[in-house]
Design an enzyme around this catalytic site. Sequence first.
Site, mmCIF file in Angstrom:
data_model
loop_
_atom_site.group_PDB
_atom_site.id
_atom_site.type_symbol
_atom_site.label_atom_id
_atom_site.label_comp_id
_atom_site.label_asym_id
_atom_site.label_seq_id
_atom_site.Cartn_x
_atom_site.Cartn_y
_atom_site.Cartn_z
ATOM 1 C CE LYS A 206 12.577 -17.099 4.649
ATOM 2 N NZ LYS A 206 12.983 -17.497 5.987
ATOM 3 C CD GLU A 212 -1.493 -23.890 2.017
ATOM 4 O OE1 GLU A 212 -0.415 -23.786 1.388
ATOM 5 O OE2 GLU A 212 -1.595 -24.521 3.081
ATOM 6 N N GLY A 267 9.669 -16.719 8.701
ATOM 7 C CA GLY A 267 8.310 -16.303 8.334
ATOM 8 C C GLY A 267 7.524 -15.736 9.500
ATOM 9 N NE ARG A 268 8.643 -20.031 14.112
ATOM 10 C CZ ARG A 268 9.285 -20.829 13.256
ATOM 11 N NH1 ARG A 268 8.891 -20.927 12.004
ATOM 12 N NH2 ARG A 268 10.337 -21.534 13.651
ATOM 13 C CD GLU A 353 5.697 -22.491 11.454
ATOM 14 O OE1 GLU A 353 5.408 -23.165 10.473
ATOM 15 O OE2 GLU A 353 5.605 -21.263 11.462
ATOM 16 C CG HIS A 384 -19.626 -14.544 29.405
ATOM 17 N ND1 HIS A 384 -20.562 -14.464 30.418
ATOM 18 C CD2 HIS A 384 -18.929 -13.383 29.451
ATOM 19 C CE1 HIS A 384 -20.441 -13.301 31.027
ATOM 20 N NE2 HIS A 384 -19.456 -12.626 30.458
ATOM 21 C CE LYS A 506 4.609 -26.117 4.006
ATOM 22 N NZ LYS A 506 5.656 -25.113 3.919
HETATM 23 O O1 F6P Z 1 4.018 -24.028 6.546
HETATM 24 C C1 F6P Z 1 4.788 -23.281 7.382
HETATM 25 C C2 F6P Z 1 5.406 -22.078 6.725
HETATM 26 O O2 F6P Z 1 6.598 -22.429 6.127
HETATM 27 C C3 F6P Z 1 5.591 -20.977 7.752
HETATM 28 O O3 F6P Z 1 6.729 -21.106 8.483
HETATM 29 C C4 F6P Z 1 5.508 -19.764 6.905
HETATM 30 O O4 F6P Z 1 5.262 -18.625 7.679
HETATM 31 C C5 F6P Z 1 4.374 -20.140 5.990
HETATM 32 O O5 F6P Z 1 4.568 -21.512 5.741
HETATM 33 C C6 F6P Z 1 4.277 -19.377 4.711
HETATM 34 O O6 F6P Z 1 5.431 -19.496 3.953
HETATM 35 P P1 F6P Z 1 5.723 -18.513 2.734
HETATM 36 O O7 F6P Z 1 5.821 -17.130 3.285
HETATM 37 O O8 F6P Z 1 6.998 -18.997 2.137
HETATM 38 O O9 F6P Z 1 4.569 -18.629 1.771
#
Ligand code: F6P
Length: 540
Positions: A206, A212, A267-268, A353, A384, A506
Amino acid sequence: MNIIPDSSAWQKLQQHYNRLSQCSIQELFAEDPQRAEKFRLEFFDLFLDYSKNIITEETMRLLIALAQEAGLPEAIEDMFNGEHINATENRAVLHTALRNRSDQPVFVDGADIMPDIEQVLERMAAFCEKVRGGRWLGHSGKPIRDVVNIGIGGSDLGPKMACEALMAFASPNLRVHFVSNVDGFHLAHTLSRLNPEQTLFIVASKTFTTQETMCNADSARQWLLQAFASKEAVGKHFVAVSTNSEAVAKFGIQSDNMFEFWDWVGGRYSMCSAIGLPIMLQIGPEHFFHMLEGFHEMDQHFRNAPLHKNMPVILALLGVWYNNFFGAQSHAILPYEQALHRFPAHLQQVDMESNGKSVDRQGKPVTWQTGAVIWGEPGTNGQHSFFQLLHQGTKLIPADFIAFCRSQTPMGEHQQKLLANFVAQTEALAFGKSNAEVLAENPGISSSLAAQKTFGGNRPSNSIIADELNPRSLGRLMALYEHKVFTQGQIWNIYSFDQWGVQLGKELADKVLAELRGSRPAGGHDSSTNAIIQHLKQRA
Ligand code: F6P
Protein backbone atom coordinates in the site's frame (compact mmCIF):
# COMPACT_ATOMS: atom_id res chain seq x y z
CA MET A 1 -19.65 7.79 24.57
CA ASN A 2 -18.13 5.02 26.64
CA ILE A 3 -20.91 2.60 27.33
CA ILE A 4 -18.57 0.40 29.30
CA PRO A 5 -18.93 0.07 32.20
CA ASP A 6 -21.51 2.77 32.86
CA SER A 7 -24.37 1.95 30.52
CA SER A 8 -27.49 0.29 31.79
CA ALA A 9 -27.06 -2.53 29.25
CA TRP A 10 -23.58 -3.24 30.57
CA GLN A 11 -24.71 -3.25 34.17
CA LYS A 12 -27.63 -5.53 33.42
CA LEU A 13 -25.27 -7.88 31.61
CA GLN A 14 -23.01 -7.92 34.65
CA GLN A 15 -25.92 -8.90 36.91
CA HIS A 16 -27.08 -11.45 34.36
CA TYR A 17 -23.56 -12.90 34.20
CA ASN A 18 -23.50 -13.28 37.99
CA ARG A 19 -26.57 -15.51 37.74
CA LEU A 20 -25.81 -17.35 34.50
CA SER A 21 -22.21 -18.18 35.30
CA GLN A 22 -23.61 -20.63 37.85
CA CYS A 23 -25.32 -22.58 35.02
CA SER A 24 -23.73 -24.97 32.59
CA ILE A 25 -24.33 -25.63 28.91
CA GLN A 26 -25.49 -29.13 29.91
CA GLU A 27 -28.18 -27.67 32.18
CA LEU A 28 -29.25 -25.13 29.60
CA PHE A 29 -29.81 -27.88 27.04
CA ALA A 30 -31.63 -30.04 29.57
CA GLU A 31 -33.98 -27.17 30.40
CA ASP A 32 -34.89 -26.34 26.82
CA PRO A 33 -35.38 -28.98 24.12
CA GLN A 34 -35.85 -26.20 21.52
CA ARG A 35 -32.45 -24.71 22.20
CA ALA A 36 -30.82 -25.69 18.91
CA GLU A 37 -33.72 -24.11 17.01
CA LYS A 38 -33.51 -20.90 18.97
CA PHE A 39 -29.82 -20.26 18.63
CA ARG A 40 -29.15 -20.77 14.96
CA LEU A 41 -28.98 -18.58 11.90
CA GLU A 42 -28.93 -19.33 8.20
CA PHE A 43 -27.80 -17.06 5.45
CA PHE A 44 -27.61 -18.53 1.94
CA ASP A 45 -25.77 -21.79 2.53
CA LEU A 46 -24.04 -20.49 5.64
CA PHE A 47 -25.34 -22.12 8.80
CA LEU A 48 -24.43 -20.92 12.28
CA ASP A 49 -25.27 -22.96 15.35
CA TYR A 50 -24.51 -20.96 18.48
CA SER A 51 -26.57 -22.98 20.90
CA LYS A 52 -23.47 -24.51 22.55
CA ASN A 53 -22.76 -21.25 24.34
CA ILE A 54 -23.38 -20.23 27.93
CA ILE A 55 -26.31 -18.06 26.95
CA THR A 56 -30.06 -17.79 27.27
CA GLU A 57 -32.55 -15.73 25.28
CA GLU A 58 -32.17 -13.09 27.97
CA THR A 59 -28.39 -12.99 27.39
CA MET A 60 -28.91 -12.33 23.71
CA ARG A 61 -31.55 -9.65 24.41
CA LEU A 62 -29.17 -7.85 26.73
CA LEU A 63 -26.26 -8.13 24.32
CA ILE A 64 -28.39 -6.74 21.51
CA ALA A 65 -29.41 -3.87 23.80
CA LEU A 66 -25.71 -3.24 24.39
CA ALA A 67 -25.09 -3.06 20.65
CA GLN A 68 -27.99 -0.64 20.30
CA GLU A 69 -26.68 1.53 23.11
CA ALA A 70 -23.25 1.50 21.50
CA GLY A 71 -24.82 3.00 18.39
CA LEU A 72 -24.01 0.02 16.18
CA PRO A 73 -26.74 0.56 13.55
CA GLU A 74 -25.62 4.17 13.03
CA ALA A 75 -21.96 3.16 12.96
CA ILE A 76 -22.64 0.57 10.25
CA GLU A 77 -24.32 3.24 8.13
CA ASP A 78 -21.43 5.63 8.71
CA MET A 79 -18.98 3.04 7.42
CA PHE A 80 -21.00 2.17 4.30
CA ASN A 81 -21.63 5.87 3.64
CA GLY A 82 -17.95 6.77 3.54
CA GLU A 83 -17.76 8.81 6.75
CA HIS A 84 -14.20 9.26 7.98
CA ILE A 85 -14.55 6.64 10.69
CA ASN A 86 -10.80 6.01 10.68
CA ALA A 87 -10.54 9.23 12.65
CA THR A 88 -6.88 9.11 13.66
CA GLU A 89 -5.87 8.94 9.99
CA ASN A 90 -8.85 11.03 8.86
CA ARG A 91 -9.93 8.42 6.30
CA ALA A 92 -13.09 6.70 5.16
CA VAL A 93 -13.21 2.92 5.53
CA LEU A 94 -14.68 1.48 2.38
CA HIS A 95 -13.49 -2.04 1.73
CA THR A 96 -17.20 -2.76 1.22
CA ALA A 97 -17.12 -0.56 -1.91
CA LEU A 98 -14.43 -2.78 -3.45
CA ARG A 99 -16.94 -5.60 -3.66
CA ASN A 100 -20.04 -3.53 -4.24
CA ARG A 101 -21.63 -5.62 -6.99
CA SER A 102 -24.79 -3.49 -7.10
CA ASP A 103 -25.11 -0.52 -9.41
CA GLN A 104 -25.32 1.86 -6.45
CA PRO A 105 -22.73 4.63 -6.24
CA VAL A 106 -20.50 4.97 -3.18
CA PHE A 107 -19.32 8.43 -2.23
CA VAL A 108 -16.14 9.56 -0.53
CA ASP A 109 -16.05 13.28 0.15
CA GLY A 110 -18.72 13.87 -2.46
CA ALA A 111 -17.16 11.84 -5.29
CA ASP A 112 -18.44 8.47 -6.51
CA ILE A 113 -15.57 5.99 -6.17
CA MET A 114 -17.24 3.14 -8.07
CA PRO A 115 -15.97 4.13 -11.56
CA ASP A 116 -12.34 3.99 -10.34
CA ILE A 117 -12.91 0.64 -8.65
CA GLU A 118 -14.52 -0.79 -11.79
CA GLN A 119 -11.72 0.52 -13.96
CA VAL A 120 -9.01 -1.15 -11.86
CA LEU A 121 -10.97 -4.42 -11.76
CA GLU A 122 -11.25 -4.33 -15.55
CA ARG A 123 -7.53 -3.69 -15.93
CA MET A 124 -6.77 -6.53 -13.52
CA ALA A 125 -9.04 -8.88 -15.45
CA ALA A 126 -7.46 -7.99 -18.81
CA PHE A 127 -3.99 -8.45 -17.36
CA CYS A 128 -4.88 -11.79 -15.77
CA GLU A 129 -6.40 -13.11 -18.98
CA LYS A 130 -3.22 -12.17 -20.80
CA VAL A 131 -0.92 -13.86 -18.27
CA ARG A 132 -3.14 -16.92 -17.85
CA GLY A 133 -3.57 -17.23 -21.61
CA GLY A 134 0.20 -17.24 -22.16
CA ARG A 135 0.03 -13.91 -24.01
CA TRP A 136 2.04 -11.87 -21.51
CA LEU A 137 5.59 -12.66 -22.56
CA GLY A 138 8.75 -12.29 -20.54
CA HIS A 139 11.89 -10.53 -21.78
CA SER A 140 13.00 -13.58 -23.78
CA GLY A 141 9.56 -14.05 -25.34
CA LYS A 142 8.39 -16.93 -23.14
CA PRO A 143 5.03 -17.06 -21.31
CA ILE A 144 4.82 -16.68 -17.54
CA ARG A 145 4.66 -19.86 -15.46
CA ASP A 146 5.37 -18.56 -11.95
CA VAL A 147 4.05 -15.51 -10.15
CA VAL A 148 5.75 -14.28 -6.97
CA ASN A 149 3.78 -11.91 -4.79
CA ILE A 150 6.15 -9.82 -2.68
CA GLY A 151 4.28 -8.17 0.19
CA ILE A 152 3.71 -8.47 3.92
CA GLY A 153 0.83 -8.17 6.40
CA GLY A 154 -2.34 -7.28 4.57
CA SER A 155 -0.45 -7.31 1.27
CA ASP A 156 0.31 -10.99 1.82
CA LEU A 157 -1.89 -12.77 4.36
CA GLY A 158 -5.31 -12.37 2.73
CA PRO A 159 -4.21 -13.22 -0.83
CA LYS A 160 -2.09 -16.12 0.40
CA MET A 161 -4.94 -17.47 2.49
CA ALA A 162 -7.36 -17.21 -0.46
CA CYS A 163 -4.92 -18.77 -2.95
CA GLU A 164 -4.48 -21.75 -0.62
CA ALA A 165 -8.22 -21.98 0.06
CA LEU A 166 -9.09 -21.89 -3.63
CA MET A 167 -6.32 -24.11 -4.96
CA ALA A 168 -9.02 -26.38 -6.39
CA PHE A 169 -9.92 -23.52 -8.78
CA ALA A 170 -6.33 -22.79 -9.85
CA SER A 171 -5.03 -22.73 -13.39
CA PRO A 172 -2.71 -25.69 -13.96
CA ASN A 173 -0.40 -23.46 -16.03
CA LEU A 174 0.46 -20.96 -13.36
CA ARG A 175 1.95 -21.32 -9.90
CA VAL A 176 1.57 -18.50 -7.40
CA HIS A 177 4.16 -18.02 -4.65
CA PHE A 178 4.29 -15.60 -1.73
CA VAL A 179 7.39 -14.01 -0.26
CA SER A 180 6.88 -11.86 2.82
CA ASN A 181 9.66 -12.34 5.36
CA VAL A 182 12.76 -10.16 5.15
CA ASP A 183 14.69 -13.27 6.18
CA GLY A 184 16.61 -13.92 2.94
CA PHE A 185 15.72 -17.59 3.13
CA HIS A 186 12.16 -16.85 2.09
CA LEU A 187 13.08 -15.19 -1.19
CA ALA A 188 16.13 -17.34 -1.92
CA HIS A 189 14.26 -20.58 -1.34
CA THR A 190 11.37 -19.45 -3.53
CA LEU A 191 13.61 -18.25 -6.36
CA SER A 192 15.76 -21.38 -6.26
CA ARG A 193 12.91 -23.25 -7.92
CA LEU A 194 12.12 -20.62 -10.57
CA ASN A 195 13.24 -19.68 -14.05
CA PRO A 196 13.64 -15.89 -14.42
CA GLU A 197 12.51 -16.08 -18.05
CA GLN A 198 9.06 -17.23 -16.97
CA THR A 199 8.66 -15.48 -13.63
CA LEU A 200 6.51 -12.45 -12.91
CA PHE A 201 6.81 -10.46 -9.67
CA ILE A 202 3.99 -8.54 -8.07
CA VAL A 203 5.32 -5.97 -5.64
CA ALA A 204 2.33 -5.46 -3.37
CA SER A 205 2.54 -2.64 -0.87
CA LYS A 206 0.00 0.00 0.00
CA THR A 207 2.71 2.45 1.00
CA PHE A 208 5.56 1.09 -1.16
CA THR A 209 7.89 1.94 1.71
CA THR A 210 7.62 -1.18 3.88
CA GLN A 211 11.16 -2.27 4.72
CA GLU A 212 10.66 -6.02 4.21
CA THR A 213 8.80 -5.68 0.92
CA MET A 214 11.18 -3.15 -0.60
CA CYS A 215 14.21 -5.22 0.45
CA ASN A 216 12.72 -8.37 -1.11
CA ALA A 217 11.69 -6.46 -4.24
CA ASP A 218 15.21 -5.01 -4.66
CA SER A 219 16.76 -8.47 -4.33
CA ALA A 220 14.24 -9.97 -6.75
CA ARG A 221 15.10 -7.25 -9.28
CA GLN A 222 18.80 -8.02 -8.88
CA TRP A 223 18.09 -11.72 -9.44
CA LEU A 224 16.26 -10.85 -12.64
CA LEU A 225 18.96 -8.47 -13.84
CA GLN A 226 21.59 -11.14 -13.26
CA ALA A 227 19.72 -13.28 -15.78
CA PHE A 228 19.04 -10.55 -18.36
CA ALA A 229 21.51 -7.75 -17.79
CA SER A 230 18.98 -5.33 -19.25
CA LYS A 231 16.82 -2.90 -17.30
CA GLU A 232 14.08 -3.33 -19.92
CA ALA A 233 13.43 -6.79 -18.48
CA VAL A 234 12.03 -5.18 -15.32
CA GLY A 235 9.01 -3.89 -17.25
CA LYS A 236 8.17 -7.40 -18.49
CA HIS A 237 8.68 -9.15 -15.15
CA PHE A 238 7.49 -6.69 -12.50
CA VAL A 239 4.10 -5.21 -11.78
CA ALA A 240 3.07 -3.25 -8.71
CA VAL A 241 0.00 -2.90 -6.54
CA SER A 242 0.07 0.26 -4.49
CA THR A 243 -1.41 3.62 -3.58
CA ASN A 244 1.99 5.29 -4.08
CA SER A 245 2.52 5.81 -7.82
CA GLU A 246 5.58 8.00 -7.31
CA ALA A 247 7.53 5.32 -5.41
CA VAL A 248 6.40 2.67 -7.90
CA ALA A 249 7.78 4.74 -10.80
CA LYS A 250 11.01 5.29 -8.89
CA PHE A 251 11.41 1.54 -8.53
CA GLY A 252 11.27 1.24 -12.33
CA ILE A 253 7.74 -0.04 -12.86
CA GLN A 254 5.78 1.89 -15.51
CA SER A 255 2.34 3.24 -14.66
CA ASP A 256 0.77 0.78 -17.17
CA ASN A 257 1.98 -2.01 -14.93
CA MET A 258 0.71 -0.53 -11.71
CA PHE A 259 -2.65 -1.45 -10.24
CA GLU A 260 -3.95 1.23 -7.97
CA PHE A 261 -5.91 1.22 -4.75
CA TRP A 262 -6.78 3.95 -2.31
CA ASP A 263 -6.14 5.23 1.18
CA TRP A 264 -9.68 4.33 2.29
CA VAL A 265 -8.73 0.64 1.99
CA GLY A 266 -6.98 -0.67 5.10
CA GLY A 267 -4.15 -3.12 4.44
CA ARG A 268 -5.81 -6.00 6.30
CA TYR A 269 -9.10 -5.29 4.52
CA SER A 270 -7.57 -5.05 1.05
CA MET A 271 -8.08 -8.56 -0.34
CA CYS A 272 -10.83 -7.36 -2.71
CA SER A 273 -8.73 -4.51 -4.10
CA ALA A 274 -5.85 -4.90 -6.56
CA ILE A 275 -4.06 -6.58 -3.64
CA GLY A 276 -6.17 -9.56 -4.77
CA LEU A 277 -4.25 -9.68 -8.06
CA PRO A 278 -2.46 -12.97 -7.22
CA ILE A 279 -5.85 -14.49 -6.36
CA MET A 280 -7.28 -13.39 -9.69
CA LEU A 281 -4.23 -14.70 -11.51
CA GLN A 282 -4.61 -18.04 -9.82
CA ILE A 283 -8.35 -18.61 -10.08
CA GLY A 284 -9.23 -16.34 -13.03
CA PRO A 285 -11.46 -13.24 -13.16
CA GLU A 286 -14.75 -15.14 -13.19
CA HIS A 287 -14.07 -16.95 -9.93
CA PHE A 288 -12.59 -13.77 -8.45
CA PHE A 289 -15.85 -11.95 -9.17
CA HIS A 290 -17.76 -14.78 -7.51
CA MET A 291 -15.63 -14.20 -4.44
CA LEU A 292 -16.48 -10.49 -4.52
CA GLU A 293 -20.16 -11.38 -4.80
CA GLY A 294 -19.84 -13.56 -1.69
CA PHE A 295 -18.27 -10.65 0.20
CA HIS A 296 -20.98 -8.31 -1.07
CA GLU A 297 -23.78 -10.65 0.01
CA MET A 298 -22.42 -10.71 3.55
CA ASP A 299 -21.94 -6.92 3.47
CA GLN A 300 -25.61 -6.51 2.58
CA HIS A 301 -26.65 -8.93 5.30
CA PHE A 302 -24.58 -6.99 7.86
CA ARG A 303 -26.02 -3.69 6.73
CA ASN A 304 -29.66 -4.77 6.50
CA ALA A 305 -30.42 -7.70 8.81
CA PRO A 306 -31.89 -6.87 12.22
CA LEU A 307 -29.26 -7.18 14.92
CA HIS A 308 -30.72 -10.36 16.45
CA LYS A 309 -30.55 -12.11 13.06
CA ASN A 310 -27.27 -10.61 11.98
CA MET A 311 -24.50 -13.22 11.81
CA PRO A 312 -21.46 -10.96 12.26
CA VAL A 313 -23.24 -9.14 15.10
CA ILE A 314 -24.14 -12.39 16.88
CA LEU A 315 -20.55 -13.67 16.66
CA ALA A 316 -19.23 -10.33 17.87
CA LEU A 317 -21.60 -10.19 20.85
CA LEU A 318 -20.74 -13.73 21.90
CA GLY A 319 -17.09 -12.69 21.75
CA VAL A 320 -17.81 -9.68 23.98
CA TRP A 321 -19.74 -11.92 26.38
CA TYR A 322 -16.75 -14.22 26.96
CA ASN A 323 -14.06 -11.55 26.67
CA ASN A 324 -15.57 -9.00 29.00
CA PHE A 325 -17.68 -11.03 31.41
CA PHE A 326 -16.09 -14.48 31.59
CA GLY A 327 -12.55 -13.09 31.30
CA ALA A 328 -11.63 -15.25 28.30
CA GLN A 329 -8.30 -14.05 26.91
CA SER A 330 -8.27 -15.83 23.57
CA HIS A 331 -10.49 -17.16 20.84
CA ALA A 332 -9.71 -20.20 18.70
CA ILE A 333 -10.49 -20.43 14.99
CA LEU A 334 -10.62 -24.08 13.97
CA PRO A 335 -11.37 -24.75 10.30
CA TYR A 336 -12.06 -28.40 9.56
CA GLU A 337 -10.76 -27.88 6.04
CA GLN A 338 -7.08 -28.16 5.22
CA ALA A 339 -7.35 -25.62 2.40
CA LEU A 340 -8.21 -23.02 5.06
CA HIS A 341 -4.98 -23.61 6.92
CA ARG A 342 -3.95 -19.94 6.57
CA PHE A 343 -7.39 -18.65 7.59
CA PRO A 344 -6.51 -18.26 11.30
CA ALA A 345 -3.29 -16.42 10.35
CA HIS A 346 -5.18 -13.93 8.19
CA LEU A 347 -7.82 -13.44 10.88
CA GLN A 348 -5.08 -12.77 13.40
CA GLN A 349 -4.13 -9.65 11.49
CA VAL A 350 -7.72 -8.64 10.72
CA ASP A 351 -8.76 -8.96 14.34
CA MET A 352 -5.66 -8.27 16.43
CA GLU A 353 -4.30 -5.37 14.38
CA SER A 354 -7.79 -3.84 14.44
CA ASN A 355 -8.88 -4.35 18.02
CA GLY A 356 -5.60 -4.75 19.88
CA LYS A 357 -5.99 -1.27 21.40
CA SER A 358 -5.90 0.05 24.96
CA VAL A 359 -6.95 3.66 24.46
CA ASP A 360 -10.55 4.59 23.73
CA ARG A 361 -11.80 6.98 21.05
CA GLN A 362 -11.43 9.87 23.45
CA GLY A 363 -7.77 9.03 24.01
CA LYS A 364 -8.30 7.65 27.53
CA PRO A 365 -6.94 4.30 28.73
CA VAL A 366 -9.68 1.68 28.59
CA THR A 367 -10.68 0.05 31.84
CA TRP A 368 -12.18 -2.97 30.07
CA GLN A 369 -10.76 -5.74 27.94
CA THR A 370 -10.56 -5.23 24.18
CA GLY A 371 -9.46 -7.62 21.39
CA ALA A 372 -8.87 -11.28 22.20
CA VAL A 373 -5.83 -13.28 21.17
CA ILE A 374 -6.86 -15.02 17.96
CA TRP A 375 -5.23 -18.31 17.14
CA GLY A 376 -5.97 -21.67 15.57
CA GLU A 377 -5.06 -24.52 13.31
CA PRO A 378 -7.07 -26.74 11.03
CA GLY A 379 -8.85 -29.78 12.37
CA THR A 380 -8.16 -32.57 12.79
CA ASN A 381 -4.46 -31.66 13.31
CA GLY A 382 -5.23 -29.47 16.31
CA GLN A 383 -6.93 -32.38 18.06
CA HIS A 384 -3.59 -34.14 18.32
CA SER A 385 -1.90 -31.07 19.64
CA PHE A 386 -3.59 -28.38 21.75
CA PHE A 387 -7.10 -29.77 22.12
CA GLN A 388 -6.11 -31.39 25.43
CA LEU A 389 -6.01 -27.90 26.90
CA LEU A 390 -9.31 -26.94 25.29
CA HIS A 391 -11.00 -29.96 26.89
CA GLN A 392 -9.36 -30.20 30.29
CA GLY A 393 -7.20 -27.10 30.78
CA THR A 394 -7.92 -24.34 33.27
CA LYS A 395 -8.65 -21.68 30.68
CA LEU A 396 -11.93 -20.88 29.00
CA ILE A 397 -11.28 -20.69 25.27
CA PRO A 398 -14.34 -20.05 23.13
CA ALA A 399 -13.88 -21.55 19.67
CA ASP A 400 -15.34 -21.26 16.19
CA PHE A 401 -15.49 -24.60 14.41
CA ILE A 402 -15.79 -24.14 10.64
CA ALA A 403 -16.67 -26.94 8.22
CA PHE A 404 -18.08 -27.66 4.78
CA CYS A 405 -20.68 -30.31 3.99
CA ARG A 406 -18.93 -31.38 0.80
CA SER A 407 -15.23 -31.81 0.18
CA GLN A 408 -13.31 -29.94 -2.52
CA THR A 409 -11.44 -33.18 -3.06
CA PRO A 410 -13.73 -36.16 -2.42
CA MET A 411 -11.75 -39.28 -1.58
CA GLY A 412 -13.09 -42.44 0.04
CA GLU A 413 -14.46 -41.75 3.51
CA HIS A 414 -12.14 -38.83 4.28
CA GLN A 415 -14.87 -36.19 4.42
CA GLN A 416 -17.17 -38.21 6.65
CA LYS A 417 -14.32 -38.84 9.04
CA LEU A 418 -13.39 -35.15 9.02
CA LEU A 419 -16.99 -34.13 9.72
CA ALA A 420 -17.42 -36.80 12.39
CA ASN A 421 -14.50 -35.25 14.24
CA PHE A 422 -15.85 -31.73 13.71
CA VAL A 423 -19.18 -32.67 15.30
CA ALA A 424 -17.67 -34.82 18.05
CA GLN A 425 -15.37 -32.09 19.30
CA THR A 426 -18.05 -29.47 19.90
CA GLU A 427 -20.22 -32.08 21.59
CA ALA A 428 -17.36 -33.18 23.83
CA LEU A 429 -16.45 -29.60 24.70
CA ALA A 430 -20.00 -28.67 25.63
CA PHE A 431 -21.15 -31.81 27.41
CA GLY A 432 -17.95 -33.45 28.61
CA LYS A 433 -18.06 -36.73 30.47
CA SER A 434 -19.03 -36.80 34.12
CA ASN A 435 -17.15 -38.55 36.87
CA ALA A 436 -20.12 -40.87 37.33
CA GLU A 437 -20.00 -41.88 33.67
CA VAL A 438 -16.29 -42.59 33.91
CA LEU A 439 -16.81 -44.75 37.01
CA ALA A 440 -19.68 -46.63 35.36
CA GLU A 441 -17.62 -47.29 32.22
CA ASN A 442 -14.57 -48.43 34.19
CA PRO A 443 -15.60 -50.67 37.09
CA GLY A 444 -12.94 -50.78 39.81
CA ILE A 445 -11.09 -47.69 38.57
CA SER A 446 -9.46 -45.61 41.31
CA SER A 447 -11.10 -42.30 42.09
CA SER A 448 -7.91 -40.44 41.25
CA LEU A 449 -7.68 -42.02 37.79
CA ALA A 450 -11.39 -41.39 37.27
CA ALA A 451 -10.75 -37.71 38.00
CA GLN A 452 -8.09 -37.60 35.27
CA LYS A 453 -10.51 -39.11 32.78
CA THR A 454 -13.38 -36.78 33.62
CA PHE A 455 -14.37 -33.96 31.25
CA GLY A 456 -16.13 -31.03 32.87
CA GLY A 457 -17.66 -29.84 29.60
CA ASN A 458 -19.31 -26.40 29.60
CA ARG A 459 -16.78 -25.13 27.05
CA PRO A 460 -18.45 -22.91 24.47
CA SER A 461 -18.20 -23.13 20.70
CA ASN A 462 -19.88 -21.95 17.52
CA SER A 463 -20.36 -24.26 14.55
CA ILE A 464 -20.16 -22.49 11.20
CA ILE A 465 -20.99 -24.63 8.19
CA ALA A 466 -21.22 -23.94 4.46
CA ASP A 467 -22.06 -26.38 1.69
CA GLU A 468 -18.64 -26.26 0.11
CA LEU A 469 -15.53 -24.13 0.04
CA ASN A 470 -15.58 -22.07 -3.14
CA PRO A 471 -14.88 -18.43 -4.06
CA ARG A 472 -18.35 -17.28 -3.05
CA SER A 473 -18.47 -19.06 0.30
CA LEU A 474 -14.96 -17.88 1.09
CA GLY A 475 -16.04 -14.28 0.40
CA ARG A 476 -19.04 -14.63 2.73
CA LEU A 477 -16.92 -16.17 5.45
CA MET A 478 -14.24 -13.49 5.27
CA ALA A 479 -16.74 -10.65 5.34
CA LEU A 480 -18.46 -12.34 8.30
CA TYR A 481 -15.29 -12.00 10.35
CA GLU A 482 -14.44 -8.51 9.09
CA HIS A 483 -17.80 -7.23 10.30
CA LYS A 484 -17.51 -9.15 13.55
CA VAL A 485 -14.32 -7.18 14.23
CA PHE A 486 -16.04 -3.90 13.30
CA THR A 487 -18.91 -4.60 15.68
CA GLN A 488 -16.62 -5.36 18.59
CA GLY A 489 -14.57 -2.22 17.99
CA GLN A 490 -17.77 -0.18 18.14
CA ILE A 491 -18.83 -1.74 21.43
CA TRP A 492 -15.39 -1.31 22.97
CA ASN A 493 -15.28 2.33 21.77
CA ILE A 494 -11.88 1.90 20.13
CA TYR A 495 -10.67 2.79 16.67
CA SER A 496 -10.45 -0.43 14.65
CA PHE A 497 -8.95 0.92 11.45
CA ASP A 498 -5.58 2.33 12.44
CA GLN A 499 -2.51 0.44 13.68
CA TRP A 500 -0.24 2.85 15.53
CA GLY A 501 1.05 -0.04 17.60
CA VAL A 502 3.27 -1.24 14.76
CA GLN A 503 5.17 2.04 14.41
CA LEU A 504 7.57 2.03 17.34
CA GLY A 505 9.15 -1.29 16.38
CA LYS A 506 9.63 -0.04 12.82
CA GLU A 507 11.35 3.17 14.00
CA LEU A 508 13.64 1.34 16.40
CA ALA A 509 14.52 -1.26 13.75
CA ASP A 510 15.77 1.55 11.49
CA LYS A 511 18.00 2.84 14.31
CA VAL A 512 19.35 -0.61 15.15
CA LEU A 513 19.94 -1.34 11.47
CA ALA A 514 22.21 1.69 11.24
CA GLU A 515 24.13 0.37 14.26
CA LEU A 516 24.44 -3.13 12.80
CA ARG A 517 25.68 -1.64 9.53
CA GLY A 518 28.12 0.53 11.43
CA SER A 519 26.79 3.74 9.92
CA ARG A 520 25.72 4.92 13.39
CA PRO A 521 27.71 4.36 16.58
CA ALA A 522 26.27 1.50 18.60
CA GLY A 523 24.90 2.32 22.06
CA GLY A 524 22.42 4.63 23.66
CA HIS A 525 19.87 1.90 24.41
CA ASP A 526 19.21 0.15 27.68
CA SER A 527 21.94 -2.24 28.84
CA SER A 528 20.15 -5.36 27.56
CA THR A 529 19.59 -3.95 24.06
CA ASN A 530 23.17 -2.62 23.90
CA ALA A 531 24.55 -6.03 24.89
CA ILE A 532 22.47 -7.88 22.32
CA ILE A 533 23.54 -5.52 19.51
CA GLN A 534 27.15 -5.90 20.54
CA HIS A 535 26.86 -9.69 20.61
CA LEU A 536 25.24 -9.79 17.16
CA LYS A 537 27.97 -7.55 15.69
CA GLN A 538 30.79 -9.53 17.25
CA ARG A 539 29.48 -12.89 16.08
CA ALA A 540 28.31 -11.85 12.61
O1 F6P B 1 3.09 -3.21 9.82
C1 F6P B 1 1.74 -3.18 9.67
C2 F6P B 1 1.29 -2.82 8.29
O2 F6P B 1 1.21 -1.45 8.16
C3 F6P B 1 -0.04 -3.49 8.00
O3 F6P B 1 -1.11 -2.80 8.48
C4 F6P B 1 0.01 -3.63 6.52
O4 F6P B 1 -0.92 -4.57 6.07
C5 F6P B 1 1.44 -4.06 6.34
O5 F6P B 1 2.16 -3.30 7.29
C6 F6P B 1 2.02 -3.87 4.97
O6 F6P B 1 1.96 -2.54 4.57
P1 F6P B 1 2.18 -2.13 3.05
O7 F6P B 1 1.09 -2.77 2.25
O8 F6P B 1 2.12 -0.65 3.03
O9 F6P B 1 3.53 -2.65 2.62
